[in-house]
Design a protein around this motif. Structure first.
Motif, PDB file in Angstrom:
ATOM      1  N   LEU A 192      41.216  41.731  39.341  1.00  0.00           N
ATOM      2  CA  LEU A 192      40.237  41.378  38.749  1.00  0.00           C
ATOM      3  C   LEU A 192      39.867  39.945  39.481  1.00  0.00           C
ATOM      4  CD1 LEU A 192      41.992  41.301  35.164  1.00  0.00           C
ATOM      5  CD2 LEU A 192      39.707  42.488  36.036  1.00  0.00           C
ATOM      6  N   ARG A 193      40.588  39.314  39.983  1.00  0.00           N
ATOM      7  CA  ARG A 193      40.162  37.931  40.882  1.00  0.00           C
ATOM      8  C   ARG A 193      39.125  38.399  41.992  1.00  0.00           C
ATOM      9  NH1 ARG A 193      45.052  35.091  40.113  1.00  0.00           N
ATOM     10  NH2 ARG A 193      45.766  35.717  42.131  1.00  0.00           N
ATOM     11  N   THR A 194      39.726  39.404  42.776  1.00  0.00           N
ATOM     12  CA  THR A 194      38.551  40.008  43.561  1.00  0.00           C
ATOM     13  C   THR A 194      37.440  40.276  43.255  1.00  0.00           C
ATOM     14  OG1 THR A 194      40.604  41.039  44.622  1.00  0.00           O
ATOM     15  CG2 THR A 194      38.764  41.319  45.823  1.00  0.00           C
ATOM     16  N   LEU A 195      37.461  40.969  42.062  1.00  0.00           N
ATOM     17  CA  LEU A 195      36.157  41.510  41.481  1.00  0.00           C
ATOM     18  C   LEU A 195      35.335  40.192  40.937  1.00  0.00           C
ATOM     19  CD1 LEU A 195      37.041  44.298  39.087  1.00  0.00           C
ATOM     20  CD2 LEU A 195      35.667  44.536  41.083  1.00  0.00           C
ATOM     21  N   GLU A 196      35.989  39.151  40.464  1.00  0.00           N
ATOM     22  CA  GLU A 196      35.187  38.151  39.851  1.00  0.00           C
ATOM     23  C   GLU A 196      34.571  37.372  41.073  1.00  0.00           C
ATOM     24  OE1 GLU A 196      37.396  35.877  37.085  1.00  0.00           O
ATOM     25  OE2 GLU A 196      36.224  37.096  35.537  1.00  0.00           O
ATOM     26  N   ARG A 197      35.273  37.320  42.352  1.00  0.00           N
ATOM     27  CA  ARG A 197      34.882  36.712  43.407  1.00  0.00           C
ATOM     28  C   ARG A 197      33.682  37.242  43.993  1.00  0.00           C
ATOM     29  NH1 ARG A 197      39.769  36.080  46.264  1.00  0.00           N
ATOM     30  NH2 ARG A 197      39.225  37.867  47.319  1.00  0.00           N
ATOM     31  N   ASN A 198      33.511  38.712  43.974  1.00  0.00           N
ATOM     32  CA  ASN A 198      32.407  39.368  44.427  1.00  0.00           C
ATOM     33  C   ASN A 198      31.354  39.526  43.398  1.00  0.00           C
ATOM     34  OD1 ASN A 198      33.887  40.017  46.655  1.00  0.00           O
ATOM     35  ND2 ASN A 198      34.360  42.156  45.890  1.00  0.00           N
ATOM     36  N   ASN A 199      31.388  39.518  42.263  1.00  0.00           N
ATOM     37  CA  ASN A 199      30.499  39.825  41.353  1.00  0.00           C
ATOM     38  C   ASN A 199      30.221  38.500  40.348  1.00  0.00           C
ATOM     39  OD1 ASN A 199      29.928  42.722  41.683  1.00  0.00           O
ATOM     40  ND2 ASN A 199      32.036  42.744  41.303  1.00  0.00           N
ATOM     41  N   GLY A 200      30.993  37.863  40.386  1.00  0.00           N
ATOM     42  CA  GLY A 200      30.768  36.614  39.431  1.00  0.00           C
ATOM     43  C   GLY A 200      31.917  36.870  38.267  1.00  0.00           C
ATOM     44  N   PRO A 201      31.799  35.746  37.091  1.00  0.00           N
ATOM     45  CA  PRO A 201      32.829  35.954  36.059  1.00  0.00           C
ATOM     46  C   PRO A 201      32.461  37.368  35.216  1.00  0.00           C
ATOM     47  CG  PRO A 201      31.947  33.740  36.252  1.00  0.00           C
ATOM     48  CD  PRO A 201      31.345  34.527  37.348  1.00  0.00           C
TER      49      PRO A 201
END
Lengths: 260, 411
Positions: free
Chosen positions: B89-98
């Motif tokens: 999830l953290r990786t996703l948020e880093r790539n796409n935003g919250p």
């Protein structure tokens, strides 16, 4: 540089020899063109008539192997002198070609272009109208000035080319067989026009058509070929004299149709 | 009445027969060309659409009991949070935003990509789909017996999603956006560089250069360069633009850090070199075709050489020059080999943002996909070929419209 010369000639050639590479196309021409008259150059094919005509406004410069010896004087100035720009020569000595070659632009632009590039400052509309009138074309095209020059008939195109040449305000107009692509009626119109124009301009015309030379010119120069295929001027004089009482046997043979 | 045209009948018949024979030969040449073209297009179309059988790692309809498109954004976020590890999830948020800030479409894509993970069990070509429907149904029934949660759908591989998605390692999530943008950037650079230089060189060679030994050598070299294999230009581009001029092509001169010479600029310049000889030769041809009578008329009015060129030669040669440009662009758009050498990478999913970006291009993507083992990549390669053809045709039609407008002027 000025010469001791008779300035009342429009063009005077002195010992002119014209070469294409090593081939001497025309030799030893001494010719004096009378201003505001029509001078015809006649002679068999390949005798160098057109070469001579084109050397009068340096159109031969574009043939890489072309070379000339002698002098061609315009107002006493050799047009082949080092310090003469051929662009200026062509502006003073205009040209009409064998095949009508209007620009693929409007009739108006065809006439106006030459004046514009030469820095004409006056009213272009007036100039276009005046030159088209001078070229006896105005009445036929005045409502269609925006139409393409290529939409006109052959004879009209040729008169448009004459108008185009006039718009630059030359003193001399060279015509290289201007009627050879035209029908007899169009030809007659051009001849009438030439007569009209000769009040203001000096006209030199190369023609294959002897009747045309006899009908339309004041002076005639007869050229022929030598044994080495170099063109040379045989006889030059008033047209009437050349056609009724030629001094040279070769001229007589040519105009009576025994040769050529 | 006697026919006066009868004389040696047999000879006449033989003469006509010979004519018919050659007519037949020429007609079949045309026919062979047409057949080849039709076969090409049919093969591509055959691969670009057809039935697919999909299995989900997690059944997409069981996630919330309703189709994903009907879910609200918070529901989608919850699904993601429920099924993914914290690190993921953290990786996703880093790539796409919250996650909370993402729109519905992005969230659905993320759910599909990360949770549902659809895999294609089997894909059929268009021909199979249309003509062997019964056999396919049987096969699917057999598969269903093994795995109950099978989705069968008719899929056109060329779809809006394919155009807007970027590169991905799963064929059904891969798209050509990055490649299309890369190709357009490269072509833009190529045209901007090659057109003025090519036309300029053609004008010089035709109008100014005199007939001499040096100019003849230059001319011969240009003619020969047009036939040099494109890979050679790739090597040249690699040596000059990527390596020697890397300061310029990486943008380091302009203060851009962390880049090397393998950029759009290098690729565009290499392509410009590649099409330059073609452009020059075509432009020369077009300039030569301007009638001499037109030039003479212009010079006869006291025009200078430049006035003649600018007002008469160029306007009349322009349609021909543009035709040559069309051919050259088509060539550049389809070239693959030089791009590989100057560093196109098919694994890029970041859109190019300027001339100093790394890049991929359509032919590179197609080449890469056709080389993969999974059959679905061949499907998307076919779709990408269609995209390439459409891009090509639209660029060409712009040039053709331009040409027609120009050649109509003044006649």
């Amino acid at each position: 540089m000025t010469h001791e010369t008779n300035n009342h000639y429009a063009i005077e050639t002195r010992g002119v020899n014209l070469y294409y590479g090593n081939f001497r196309a025309v030799k030893d021409v001494d010719l004096q063109i009378v201003p505001q008259k029509i001078t015809a150059i006649i002679g068999p094919s390949g005798c160098g008539k057109s070469t001579v005509l084109r050397s009068f406004n340096r159109m031969n410069d574009f043939v890489p192997s072309f070379r000339m010896e002698g002098e061609i004087l315009f107002h006493g100035q050799n047009i082949y002198a080092e310090d003469v720009d051929p662009v200026m020569v062509r502006q003073r000595i205009g040209m009409v070609f064998q095949k009508p070659n209007p620009f693929p632009k409007s009739i108006y632009e065809n006439v106006a272009w030459g004046a514009r590039i030469n820095g004409y400052k006056g009213n272009l509309d007036e100039l276009v109208e005046q030159t088209l009138r001078d070229a006896a074309l105005w009445d036929e095209v005045k409502d269609n000035l925006k139409k393409s020059g290529l939409s006109l008939s052959g004879g009209q195109q040729q008169r448009l080319c004459i108008a185009r040449a006039l718009a630059v305000k030359p003193e001399i107009i060279l015509m290289d067989e201007p009627c050879s692509a035209l029908d007899p009626i169009a030809t007659l119109k051009i001849e009438e026009l030439m007569r009209e124009l000769s009040r203001q301009y000096t006209i030199i015309i190369v023609t294959h058509n002897m009747q045309q030379a006899a009908r339309a010119s004041d002076y005639t120069a007869f050229f022929t070929m030598d044994d080495d295929r170099a063109g040379l001027m045989v006889e030059y004089g008033e047209t009437h004299q050349i056609f009724t009482n030629p001094r040279d046997q070769r001229t007589e043979d040519y105009i009576t149709g025994r040769f050529g | 009445m006697n026919n006066i045209f009868t004389s040696p009948r047999s000879i006449l018949a033989a003469r006509h027969a010979r004519g018919k024979f050659w007519r037949g030969v020429f007609f079949s040449s045309t026919l062979i060309g047409l057949i080849a073209l039709a076969a090409l297009i049919l093969t591509i179309l055959n691969r670009a659409a057809g039935l697919v059988v999909i299995t989900d790692a997690v059944d997409r309809n069981s996630l919330a009991g309703r189709p994903l498109t009907e879910l609200t954004r918070p529901e989608l976020v919850t699904i993601l949070q429920d099924h993914l590890t914290r690190t993921r999830l953290r990786t996703l948020e880093r790539n796409n935003g919250p996650l909370d800030s993402l729109d519905e479409e992005t969230l659905i894509n993320l759910v599909m990509e990360q949770v549902v993970k659809p895999t294609i069990r089997k894909s059929y070509t268009l021909a199979e789909t249309l003509f062997q429907r019964a056999a396919i149904e049987q096969e699917i029934a057999a598969m269903r017996a093994e795995t109950p949660n099978l989705q069968v759908e008719f899929r056109s591989w060329l779809n809006p999603g394919f155009l807007t998605r970027s590169m991905s390692a799963t064929p059904e999530l891969a798209g050509v956006r990055t490649a299309v943008l890369g190709s357009l950037w490269i072509i833009a650079i190529t045209i901007l560089v090659a057109f003025p230089i090519g036309v300029g060189a053609a004008i010089y060679l035709e109008e100014y250069a005199s007939e001499n030994r040096v100019n003849r050598i230059i001319q011969t070299n240009i003619d020969n360069l047009a036939g040099v294999p494109s890979i050679v230009y790739g090597i040249l581009g690699l040596a000059i633009f990527v390596r020697t001029l890397s300061h310029l092509t990486s943008g380091a001169v302009f203060g851009i850090q962390g880049s090397n010479g393998r950029t759009i600029l290098s690729a565009g310049l290499t392509m410009a070199l590649l099409i330059l000889p073609i452009l020059i030769i075509n432009a020369q041809e077009a300039i030569r075709a301007v009638p001499a009578s037109l030039r003479q008329a212009s010079y006869g009015l006291g025009a200078t050489r430049w006035q003649t060129i600018w007002h008469h030669v160029l306007p009349n040669a322009l349609p021909g020059i543009l035709t040559g440009t069309i051919l050259a662009i088509s060539r550049a758009l389809g070239e693959t080999a030089p791009l590989i050498l100057v560093g196109a990478s098919s694994l890029i999913n970041k859109d190019p943002t300027g001339v100093f970006s790394f890049f991929t291009a359509l032919p590179i993507q197609i080449y890469n996909w056709t080389a993969r083992p999974q059959p679905e990549f061949r499907n998307i390669a076919a779709a990408a070929i269609l995209v390439l053809l459409v891009v090509l045709l639209s660029l060409n039609s712009v040039a053709i419209v331009l040409r027609n407008r120009l050649s109509k002027r003044g006649t």
